[in-house]
Motif scaffolding. Structure first.
Motif, PDB file in Angstrom:
ATOM      1  N   GLU A  85       0.813  -1.224   0.000  1.00  0.00           N
ATOM      2  CA  GLU A  85       0.000   0.000   0.000  1.00  0.00           C
ATOM      3  C   GLU A  85       0.846   1.273   0.000  1.00  0.00           C
ATOM      4  N   ASN A  88       0.695   2.831  -3.258  1.00  0.00           N
ATOM      5  CA  ASN A  88      -0.529   3.613  -3.466  1.00  0.00           C
ATOM      6  C   ASN A  88      -0.398   5.011  -2.884  1.00  0.00           C
ATOM      7  N   LEU A  89       0.219   5.101  -1.707  1.00  0.00           N
ATOM      8  CA  LEU A  89       0.429   6.405  -1.076  1.00  0.00           C
ATOM      9  C   LEU A  89       1.302   7.298  -1.951  1.00  0.00           C
ATOM     10  N   ASN A  91       1.828   7.049  -5.181  1.00  0.00           N
ATOM     11  CA  ASN A  91       1.079   7.402  -6.392  1.00  0.00           C
ATOM     12  C   ASN A  91       0.079   8.518  -6.130  1.00  0.00           C
ATOM     13  N   CYS A  92      -0.580   8.450  -4.992  1.00  0.00           N
ATOM     14  CA  CYS A  92      -1.532   9.501  -4.612  1.00  0.00           C
ATOM     15  C   CYS A  92      -0.823  10.845  -4.453  1.00  0.00           C
ATOM     16  N   ASN A  95       0.099  12.219  -7.848  1.00  0.00           N
ATOM     17  CA  ASN A  95      -1.074  12.764  -8.549  1.00  0.00           C
ATOM     18  C   ASN A  95      -1.499  14.100  -7.958  1.00  0.00           C
ATOM     19  N   CYS A  96      -1.317  14.277  -6.660  1.00  0.00           N
ATOM     20  CA  CYS A  96      -1.666  15.550  -6.025  1.00  0.00           C
ATOM     21  C   CYS A  96      -0.731  16.674  -6.445  1.00  0.00           C
TER      22      CYS A  96
END
Length: 98
Positions: A85, A88-89, A91-92, A95-96
């Motif tokens: 995970e 995922n962090l 990647n987030c 994207n931000c």
């Protein structure tokens, strides 16, 4: 009781965010996600301007926050992402920042 659990979770989340709130640590985590399990020497070879003592400090902070884990094999210590995970962090966050 449920509020106490939420507070513990918030503290853990803040600890992870604090650990990755450094561009060098982000590079280390990204490298481990891309390359898989690596030793300190292998990580240092891949990173530019690497000082092994500073790298060890960053790895200790990441490990303390539960972002990376380690295992010993003889005299070598191998580091890897603690949880999938984490990707995922990152990647987030990426994207931000677009």
């Amino acid at each position: 009781m449920e509020v106490h659990k939420s507070e513990k979770k918030l503290v853990a989340m803040a600890k992870v965010l604090k650990a990755v709130a450094n561009q060098n640590r982000l590079r280390i985590v990204q490298l481990l996600l891309n390359e898989g399990e690596m030793t300190v020497n292998e990580i240092c070879e891949k990173l530019e301007n690497c000082e092994q003592s500073l790298l060890s400090h960053h790895l200790a902070a990441l490990k303390e926050a539960g972002v990376v884990c380690s295992r010993r094999d003889g005299r070598k210590i191998y580091y890897s992402p603690a949880k999938k995970e984490i990707e995922n962090l990152l990647n987030c966050l990426e994207n931000c920042c677009d």
